[in-house]
Design a protein around this motif. Structure first.
Motif, PDB file in Angstrom:
ATOM      1  N   UNK A 186       0.816  -1.214   0.000  1.00 51.61           N
ATOM      2  CA  UNK A 186       0.000   0.000   0.000  1.00 51.61           C
ATOM      3  C   UNK A 186       0.849   1.263   0.000  1.00 51.61           C
ATOM      4  N   UNK A 187       2.129   1.165   0.331  1.00 51.90           N
ATOM      5  CA  UNK A 187       2.940   2.375   0.222  1.00 51.90           C
ATOM      6  C   UNK A 187       3.415   2.595  -1.210  1.00 51.90           C
ATOM      7  N   UNK A 188       3.413   1.518  -2.016  1.00 55.45           N
ATOM      8  CA  UNK A 188       3.879   1.674  -3.395  1.00 55.45           C
ATOM      9  C   UNK A 188       3.107   2.761  -4.158  1.00 55.45           C
ATOM     10  N   UNK A 189       1.761   2.714  -4.140  1.00 53.75           N
ATOM     11  CA  UNK A 189       1.047   3.774  -4.871  1.00 53.75           C
ATOM     12  C   UNK A 189       1.344   5.171  -4.333  1.00 53.75           C
ATOM     13  N   UNK A 190       1.704   5.267  -3.053  1.00 52.18           N
ATOM     14  CA  UNK A 190       2.041   6.586  -2.512  1.00 52.18           C
ATOM     15  C   UNK A 190       3.394   7.047  -3.046  1.00 52.18           C
ATOM     16  N   UNK A 191       4.338   6.113  -3.120  1.00 50.99           N
ATOM     17  CA  UNK A 191       5.659   6.482  -3.616  1.00 50.99           C
ATOM     18  C   UNK A 191       5.576   6.933  -5.071  1.00 50.99           C
ATOM     19  N   UNK A 192       4.782   6.229  -5.874  1.00 54.57           N
ATOM     20  CA  UNK A 192       4.716   6.576  -7.301  1.00 54.57           C
ATOM     21  C   UNK A 192       3.612   7.594  -7.584  1.00 54.57           C
TER      22      UNK A 192
END
Lengths: 499, 498, 105
Positions: free
Chosen positions: A147-153
């Motif tokens: 769930x942090x991936x979409x925040x990073x990108x």
């Protein structure tokens, strides 16, 4: 007899942000007010629930939720002192970060997606904090990665996507090692649940296997805790919006790694077993290398956020260092620093975000005289930076002091050298920033603030709250209710059991 | 319904026949209703097994040695349920997919839009009878207690599956279908030869009877090898996968979903049944390890090929090649080493993988179909930048399904991975666990190659048509289900043990 | 050699021949013919099995299998021929040219 509330409160703590996320995803972009309201309700409820749990726990209640996952294997959420420390920190910091993010992203794209994943990120963090066994821990740990991936990108630029790829490369790799370790442990020890003092004594004779498992588990955690050489993802992940960086660095990702190491050393292996396996000294050395290396790299950065990122690499390893040194003082330092670093680092990122959002300032070179244009933000930055350096009376001083004393008590005086070296380096990369900001004259006068004071109150207030909290945590460190006081009690309990 | 087992076959079979009589307008509605009734019958069947355990149903009232029996145990019930859930959602999707051609005039004018794959808009008259026949035949394979009856089921399944592929227009589809047909026919013929040898040696076709009478020896071994080879070919285990990527990517999206999610599961199920029950005494460790090595090669080769793809549907199809490898990893984990019984954890893991892969892969192909329609027929990944912003539901569906395929928690794929890795350590073969983990990493590479692109900012001038909730919805529901089955494994594992 | 053995050897030969053709021959029509040869091999084996024990009272089960099998084989052949016709119409191909097919993908 465990009452209904005691069964359900841990679930509710997680559900508050999960439900928030699920409600936010389908919202249309322009439903700003509804989205903000939902966010604030979720964040407030979570803080309330955590306060109820804290009070109850201090009254001696046992909070535990349990769901059978497979025959013989449960998903367990439970509260113990260390988890409470992390839980409280996350709940409070989520609350302030939510306010900050609402202000920060006022005109950004895809806010529903952003806040949805933001809430999921906190859900995962809460799950990590409350996990009562390895299996549950791993579920939330991996969920956090996803769930942090979409925040990073989130920004969708090529740079962001590449950063996301690197992030996943590290974290999924680390997760895989951890999974092997978990299954291996389960095969020799059965399904074990975290418990203060360690739960693996019944298989203590299988030394070599336990060492292998420890290495796998801690390597998996080290990725998120950004221990050198597994830290490469962290500076790149700085492309994310500022609230994400704040959350990633202070609460969620790196903290999850550090918290996991604390949890595994204290509540899974137990200090005596971990010490007897001779795995703690190598861990302490890794942490020390990271502390020094991170500081040196921070010194070399001109981009403010990148400098802060490498500072995180260094600071989080204080926690790991504390965990790797046997003795109540070092343990106190580690647990206290878990909370202190959260408060200080989130303040620094909020400030950096304020500079970027208000004046488009990203680099240290551009900060000439920024203290005159934004005195409050810069003042808070200064407090937090002094805390990071370890100057009294800010919080960071207390944790460094305990770590040093812990090193001495454990006959590992080299820890002092590491601490002194890192303090010098911290000063070397923070003091010039402070000097530039306060004493240098801007090349071009800063644009006038307009109607608002400095910047939007939604950006300034969260920042002030955490900055002042960091200061208070240091000033009142001797109080029973300060982070340090709590850490002392937790450590005392851990070592009481042992002795 | 006193005994629901025959109905899950009879309803789709008779509906398929009746559908042949219907015209273009009414057939899709009729098809969805038939699918709904089949699903209801399947639900009754599952409840029945849940309450009463294994059920036997003599067709036409004739008992086992003479007549043909339908046998429903926990495994069969799970497969029937999986087929029903996936089948119903694919049917709902197909209702829209095969009836309305998208409004191509609204696409941008540039010549970049080339309908690279002949999408079968408006072909519902051909689709529905074939799909219902296929569904019936899949259920025959799951339920039949008779070796020859299973052969007939396999053959109907093969022919209707190939016919469904030809719904795509164009030479590529026809050629892929031809190759698929040849592979399917070789597979079922090898199986039939095995059946003939078994009957010649042990004088029975009944699975249960056979597992009692069978004795290790040459006839049994030859039959095992022939049947296994046939079924491996039909399930497309490396290196017998050569037909799959072409066929699964050339087919229309809902058909790809049916093939990848369900059809290969039927032959896999049969393989499992044979190894687990009939040939229990005939199988050897070395045979199991051989299957395991093929599975390993499948995981690695399929994933590497998937990473290389520049079009979405071939990527998903190669992902199936890799995931089939995971299915067969259960064989070396489950075939007993020193003991007398199958490793339960491995079997549970394999079955769990079959189920979650069915949900996830169907979701992925359906979402891909929706995306392709929104792009006017192309499935080039490069065109899909900005998908997360333009078609968030489809992007979400692919992402969630991807999580399950990678085996990351919480998802059905993770449960499967967990169970299989446990089995690997329990049976002292940890190297299979490492292969499982490495495969998960490779899956992450090809999935995030796509997901990362979906998060990119849309390319200037790219135009996505809006998609329909009837297309995106079923894909999304399937993807969510592939996650939900990972939240609590107990019910499925318990049903399996009935 | 008993009658059954003679039939068995013959049927296995047919089976092998058919299988070889199905795999190795590039011409699709020949593949379809090979499929039928292969099928005949299996059917022959089953008929022989039926008569093995008592030629005057053959076992009905294999014979029923053969009857069903023939029906299936005829249907599959018809379908395959239709498919071949379409392929020929669309591409002019009568052979499975693997190289070309894969480069199309």
């Amino acid at each position: 007899m465990i009452s209904l509330a005691e069964n359900w409160l841990p679930v509710l703590v997680i559900a508050t942000s999960l439900v928030t996320a699920l409600c936010i995803f389908p919202l249309r972009e322009e439903q700003v007010r509804l989205r903000s309201t939902l966010n604030m309700i979720g964040a407030t409820l979570k803080v309330v629930f955590v306060i109820i749990i804290t009070i109850g726990f201090l009254d001696g209640r046992v909070y535990q939720s349990r769901l059978q996952f497979l025959p013989g294997l449960d998903i367990v959420l439970s509260v113990n002192p260390i988890s409470l420390a992390f839980l409280g920190l996350s709940a409070v910091l989520w609350f302030v970060t939510t306010i900050y993010a609402i202000g920060y992203l006022e005109h950004a794209d895809h806010r529903s997606r952003f806040f949805g994943f933001f809430s999921l990120c906190v859900t995962a963090t809460m799950g990590i904090a409350l996990a009562g066994n390895l299996f549950t821990f791993f579920i939330f740990y991996e969920m956090l990665t996803l769930v942090t991936y979409p925040l990073v990108v989130h920004r969708g630029t090529l740079k962001a996507i590449k950063a996301g790829r690197v992030y996943l490369f590290y974290t999924i790799g680390g997760g895989a090692l951890m999974l092997i370790g978990i299954v291996w442990l389960q095969s020799i020890a059965g399904p074990v649940e975290f418990s203060t003092g360690g739960v693996l004594d019944h298989v203590a004779h299988r030394r070599s296997e336990l060492i292998g498992i420890f290495v796998l588990l801690v390597t998996g955690l080290s990725v998120k805790a950004a221990i050198v050489p597994l830290h490469g993802w962290l500076p790149r992940a700085m492309v994310a919006p500022a609230p994400v960086s704040a959350l990633l660095h202070a609460v969620a990702v790196v903290k999850a790694g550090a918290y996991g190491i604390l949890r595994f050393v204290y509540d899974l292996f137990g200090i005596p077993l971990a010490a007897s396996l001779n795995v703690l000294t190598p861990l302490a050395i890794m942490a020390s290398v990271t502390i020094i290396y991170g500081s040196i790299r921070a010194l070399m950065q001109t981009d403010l956020k990148r400098r802060l990122a490498f500072s995180t690499v260094s600071q989080v390893s204080y926690i790991v260092l504390g965990a790797a040194i046997v003795g109540p003082l070092a343990t106190t330092g580690a647990i206290a620093h878990l909370m202190h670093q959260g408060l200080m680092k989130i303040t620094l990122f909020f400030c950096a975000g304020n500079f970027a959002e208000t004046l488009e300032v990203h680099s240290v070179d551009q900060m000439n005289g920024i203290g005159r244009r934004m005195p409050v933000t810069m003042g808070l930055f200064t407090i937090a930076a002094f805390g990071m350096i370890g100057a009294p009376p800010v919080a960071g001083f207390a944790s460094k002091w305990y770590l040093g004393a812990g090193g001495m008590a454990a006959d590992q005086a080299w820890v002092i050298a590491v601490l002194i070296g890192s303090t010098l380096l911290n000063s070397a990369y923070f003091l010039p920033v402070l000097y530039t900001a306060w004493f240098k004259k801007p090349a071009v006068p800063w644009p006038a603030p307009g109607k608002r004071f400095e910047t939007s109150p939604l950006l300034l207030l969260p920042c002030a709250a955490t900055g002042i909290a960091a200061l208070l945590a240091g000033v009142f460190a001797g109080s029973r209710w300060s982070p340090l006081g709590l850490a002392t009690q937790i450590a005392a309990e851990l070592y009481d059991l042992w002795i | 319904m006193r005994d629901p087992s025959p109905w899950v076959i009879l309803i789709p079979l008779t509906s398929a026949g009746f559908a042949l009589l219907l015209g273009h307008r009414s057939i899709a509605r009729f098809g969805v209703v038939a699918a709904a009734f089949t699903t209801i019958a399947s639900a009754f069947l599952v409840v029945d097994v849940w309450r009463h355990g294994t059920r036997r149903y003599p067709v036409g009232g004739w008992d086992a040695p003479l007549g043909i029996e339908l046998v429903v145990d926990g495994l069969a019930a799970l497969m029937i349920a999986m087929t029903a859930v996936v089948g119903l959602l694919i049917s709902i999707y197909s209702f829209r997919y095969f009836s309305d051609p998208p409004d191509l005039t609204r696409l941008r004018e540039s010549a970049d839009v080339r309908p690279s794959i002949g999408e079968p808009w408006g072909q519902s008259r051909a689709f529905w009878p074939l799909w219902l026949f296929l569904w019936a035949s899949i259920n025959i394979v799951f339920l039949s207690g008779d070796m020859f009856n299973i052969y007939v089921g396999l053959e109907i399944m093969g022919v209707s599956a190939v016919a469904l592929v030809t719904l795509s227009r164009g030479a590529v589809a026809t050629l892929s279908a031809t190759k698929y047909l040849i592979a399917a026919v070789i597979g079922s013929m090898l199986y039939l030869m095995g059946v003939a040898i078994l009957y010649a040696s042990f004088s029975t076709l009944d699975l249960q009877e056979l597992s009692v009478r069978i004795e290790p020896g040459n006839p049994a071994t030859v039959a095992l090898v022939l049947m296994s080879a046939g079924l491996l070919l039909k399930t497309a285990l490396f290196p017998l996968h050569f037909w799959l990527p072409a066929a699964h990517s050339a087919a229309p999206a809902p058909v790809s979903a049916i093939l990848s999610a369900l059809v290969i599961k039927a032959s896999f199920y049969l393989f499992l049944r044979l190894w687990m029950d009939v040939f229990m005494q005939t199988t050897t460790r070395s045979g199991a390890v051989f299957v395991g090595l093929l599975a390993t090669a499948a995981i690695i080769w399929g994933s590497l090929q998937a990473i290389r793809q520049i079009r979405l549907k071939p990527l998903i199809a190669y992902s199936t090649v890799a995931q089939v490898g995971y299915l067969f990893l259960l064989i070396p984990l489950a075939v007993p080493i020193a003991t007398d019984s199958w490793n339960v954890s491995a079997t549970e893991g394999g079955v769990y993988h079959a189920i979650s892969h069915a949900l996830a892969k169907a979701a992925m192909f359906l979402a891909a179909g929706a995306v392709m329609q929104a792009l006017g027929g192309t499935d080039e990944i490069g065109e899909m930048a900005g998908l997360a912003a333009r078609l968030p539901i489809s992007a979400f569906a692919i992402g969630l399904a991807g999580v399950s395929l990678m085996g990351l928690p919480p998802s059905g794929g993770y449960v499967a991975k967990w169970l299989m890795m446990n089995a690997a350590f329990d049976t002292a073969q940890p190297w299979w666990a490492i292969i499982i983990v490495v495969g998960g990493g490779l899956t992450a590479i090809y999935m995030f190659k796509f997901i990362g692109l979906a998060f990119r900012k849309p390319v200037e001038g790219s135009s996505f048509l809006p998609s329909s909730a009837w297309l995106e919805g079923p894909a999304f529901i399937l993807a969510v289900l592939s996650i939900l089955v990972g939240l609590r494994a107990t019910p499925i594992v318990e049903l399996l043990s009935k | 050699m008993t009658q059954f053995e003679i039939y068995s050897v013959a049927s296995v030969s047919l089976f092998g021949l058919g299988l070889f053709g199905l795999i190795a021959l590039p011409n699709i029509l020949r593949k379809i013919l090979s499929f039928n040869v292969l099928g005949v091999g299996i059917f022959l084996f089953l008929v022989a099995t039926a008569q093995r024990d008592d030629p005057t009272q053959p076992d009905p089960v294999p014979q029923a299998m053969v009857l069903t099998g023939i029906v299936v084989a005829v249907s599959v052949t018809a379908f395959a021929l239709a498919l071949l016709q379409r392929l020929h119409g669309e591409t002019g191909m009568t052979m499975l040219d693997d190289e070309k097919a894969e480069s199309d993908q």
